[in-house]
Scaffold this active site. Structure first.
Site, PDB file in Angstrom:
ATOM      1  N   PHE A  13       0.801  -1.214   0.000  1.00  0.00           N
ATOM      2  CA  PHE A  13       0.000   0.000   0.000  1.00  0.00           C
ATOM      3  C   PHE A  13       0.843   1.279   0.000  1.00  0.00           C
ATOM      4  O   PHE A  13       0.849   2.057  -0.951  1.00  0.00           O
ATOM      5  CB  PHE A  13      -0.941  -0.071   1.197  1.00  0.00           C
ATOM      6  CG  PHE A  13      -1.453   1.227   1.709  1.00  0.00           C
ATOM      7  CD1 PHE A  13      -2.159   2.083   0.873  1.00  0.00           C
ATOM      8  CD2 PHE A  13      -1.240   1.607   3.014  1.00  0.00           C
ATOM      9  CE1 PHE A  13      -2.652   3.287   1.345  1.00  0.00           C
ATOM     10  CE2 PHE A  13      -1.730   2.792   3.494  1.00  0.00           C
ATOM     11  CZ  PHE A  13      -2.424   3.644   2.660  1.00  0.00           C
ATOM     12  N   LEU A  35       5.564  -9.966  -2.399  1.00  0.00           N
ATOM     13  CA  LEU A  35       4.121 -10.134  -2.641  1.00  0.00           C
ATOM     14  C   LEU A  35       3.414 -10.909  -1.534  1.00  0.00           C
ATOM     15  O   LEU A  35       2.346 -11.477  -1.746  1.00  0.00           O
ATOM     16  CB  LEU A  35       3.864 -10.807  -4.004  1.00  0.00           C
ATOM     17  CG  LEU A  35       4.433 -10.080  -5.230  1.00  0.00           C
ATOM     18  CD1 LEU A  35       4.071 -10.836  -6.503  1.00  0.00           C
ATOM     19  CD2 LEU A  35       3.937  -8.646  -5.304  1.00  0.00           C
ATOM     20  N   SER A 119       7.582   3.677  12.881  1.00  0.00           N
ATOM     21  CA  SER A 119       6.183   3.708  13.309  1.00  0.00           C
ATOM     22  C   SER A 119       6.078   4.411  14.657  1.00  0.00           C
ATOM     23  O   SER A 119       7.031   4.394  15.453  1.00  0.00           O
ATOM     24  CB  SER A 119       5.639   2.282  13.438  1.00  0.00           C
ATOM     25  OG  SER A 119       4.389   2.271  14.092  1.00  0.00           O
ATOM     26  N   TYR A 142       6.551  -5.577  17.307  1.00  0.00           N
ATOM     27  CA  TYR A 142       6.633  -4.760  16.098  1.00  0.00           C
ATOM     28  C   TYR A 142       7.344  -3.443  16.396  1.00  0.00           C
ATOM     29  O   TYR A 142       8.292  -3.052  15.703  1.00  0.00           O
ATOM     30  CB  TYR A 142       5.230  -4.496  15.547  1.00  0.00           C
ATOM     31  CG  TYR A 142       5.206  -3.532  14.380  1.00  0.00           C
ATOM     32  CD1 TYR A 142       5.752  -3.890  13.149  1.00  0.00           C
ATOM     33  CD2 TYR A 142       4.639  -2.260  14.507  1.00  0.00           C
ATOM     34  CE1 TYR A 142       5.738  -3.011  12.080  1.00  0.00           C
ATOM     35  CE2 TYR A 142       4.618  -1.381  13.447  1.00  0.00           C
ATOM     36  CZ  TYR A 142       5.164  -1.757  12.236  1.00  0.00           C
ATOM     37  OH  TYR A 142       5.154  -0.869  11.178  1.00  0.00           O
ATOM     38  N   ASN A 171      -1.157   4.963  11.422  1.00  0.00           N
ATOM     39  CA  ASN A 171      -2.522   4.671  10.986  1.00  0.00           C
ATOM     40  C   ASN A 171      -2.815   5.247   9.608  1.00  0.00           C
ATOM     41  O   ASN A 171      -3.822   5.924   9.402  1.00  0.00           O
ATOM     42  CB  ASN A 171      -3.525   5.203  12.016  1.00  0.00           C
ATOM     43  CG  ASN A 171      -3.298   4.612  13.393  1.00  0.00           C
ATOM     44  OD1 ASN A 171      -2.685   5.246  14.256  1.00  0.00           O
ATOM     45  ND2 ASN A 171      -3.756   3.388  13.607  1.00  0.00           N
ATOM     46  N   ILE A 202     -15.243  -4.290  16.403  1.00  0.00           N
ATOM     47  CA  ILE A 202     -14.430  -3.333  17.146  1.00  0.00           C
ATOM     48  C   ILE A 202     -13.967  -3.978  18.446  1.00  0.00           C
ATOM     49  O   ILE A 202     -14.763  -4.535  19.191  1.00  0.00           O
ATOM     50  CB  ILE A 202     -15.234  -2.058  17.473  1.00  0.00           C
ATOM     51  CG1 ILE A 202     -15.654  -1.348  16.177  1.00  0.00           C
ATOM     52  CG2 ILE A 202     -14.427  -1.120  18.356  1.00  0.00           C
ATOM     53  CD1 ILE A 202     -16.571  -0.152  16.412  1.00  0.00           C
TER      54      ILE A 202
END
Length: 332
Positions: A13, A35, A119, A142, A171, A202
């Site tokens: 993305f 990929l 991040s 992470y 985000n 959620i």
């Protein structure tokens, strides 16, 4: 003569959008992606595409020898904070060791600048607003792996003179996201659930907040950063300024998708409750300014999502630990 850049994760993305921006700026762009989370159709037509992994040391060395990259943009990673607790070996192998392969070759071939997308996960919790001068205290594997790469880049600069720029985005959402990934990217998850006529799930009460950031605001700044020497050997937060609750996001997505789908609250998971950062530094040095509101960005993504349709979610095959794994991630 055109400068040559390497974009790892360029079929994913963020990487695909960044590759497009670099091509617009006139760079010869080589995309490396295995990929595993991206799609070849995301790669810009004018980019050179190489299918392969950053863990393939032999391939990495061959690429650096062949193209003699001037700049490296390293986005290749498996970015799933919550899931990283349960895929620890996979996380560190891909997000840390793969990065070191690239850093080593960048030193060897005198790359002018290594741009790394880290991040805000490096900050951990209760450090609001998150500022670059704040000492990171990551709480998940992470975030730990991302911060380890940051530290290694600083060490590589001090020892070998490898210039770097570190971005800490947060985000980020938009077109070309993997809608079928049920473990990360909540905006895409919501849209995919709506198109499958499923309730929007959620975790917890949905009062946790995030500053959801549209890719159209983020990618151009990262691409142009290598032209600005003041940005070298610096760390920048980048993303939207205003945080929203996940509940509000769900309503925004439903409106953009013209849906009245219900929401379903699942048991809370172990995650940072509130996360937003200061962007004063990136605004001052790189002229960063958001152009898209949450509603505008979500609408753009929704229009794209409706065109490509829903995607089947695949179960992650490399789960290493199942203790405390959210039940919704166990289901097939």
């Amino acid at each position: 003569m055109k400068s040559t850049v390497l974009v790892t994760g360029g079929a994913g993305f963020m990487g695909a959008h960044l590759a497009e921006e670099l091509i617009k700026l006139g760079y010869k762009t080589v995309v490396l992606d295995d990929l595993s989370g991206g799609f070849e159709e995301n790669v810009p037509n004018k980019a050179v595409f190489v299918k392969g992994s950053i863990l393939n040391f032999k391939l990495i060395r061959e690429l650096f020898k062949k193209y003699k990259f001037d700049y490296v943009f390293h986005l290749g990673a498996y970015a799933a904070e919550g899931l990283s607790h349960f895929i620890r070996i996979f996380n560190y192998r891909n997000n840390l060791l793969g990065s070191i392969n690239l850093i080593n070759e960048s030193i060897r071939y005198n790359v002018k600048c290594f741009v790394f997308t880290s991040s805000i996960a490096v900050y951990g919790t209760n450090q609001l607003p998150m500022k670059e001068e704040t000492t990171p205290q990551p709480e998940d594997p992470y975030g730990i792996s991302k911060y380890a790469v940051e530290l290694d880049l600083k060490s590589a600069y001090e020892m070998f003179g490898l210039n770097y720029i570190i971005f800490r985005p947060h985000n980020v959402y938009g077109e070309k996201q993997n809608l079928g990934d049920k473990y990360r990217n909540v905006v895409g998850i919501f849209m995919n659930q709506i198109m499958q006529n499923k309730p929007l799930t959620i975790f917890g009460e949905g009062k946790q907040t995030r500053a959801f950031s549209y890719i159209g605001d983020v990618a151009p700044i990262i691409a142009k950063s290598i032209k600005i020497k003041k940005a070298y050997n610096q760390v920048f937060n980048i993303g939207a300024d205003k945080p929203y609750t996940v509940n509000y996001l769900a309503e925004t997505v439903k409106k953009a998708m013209s849906s009245n789908q219900k929401t379903k609250h699942l048991p809370a998971r172990n995650e940072v409750v509130h996360a937003y950062s200061s962007h004063n530094k990136v605004k001052k040095v790189l002229g960063y300014k958001t152009k898209f509101s949450l509603e505008e960005g979500v609408q753009r993504m929704a229009d794209w999502a409706k065109k490509i349709g829903s995607k089947k979610s695949k179960k992650f095959k490399n789960i290493e630990l199942t203790k405390n794994l959210p039940p919704s991630w166990v289901e097939k």
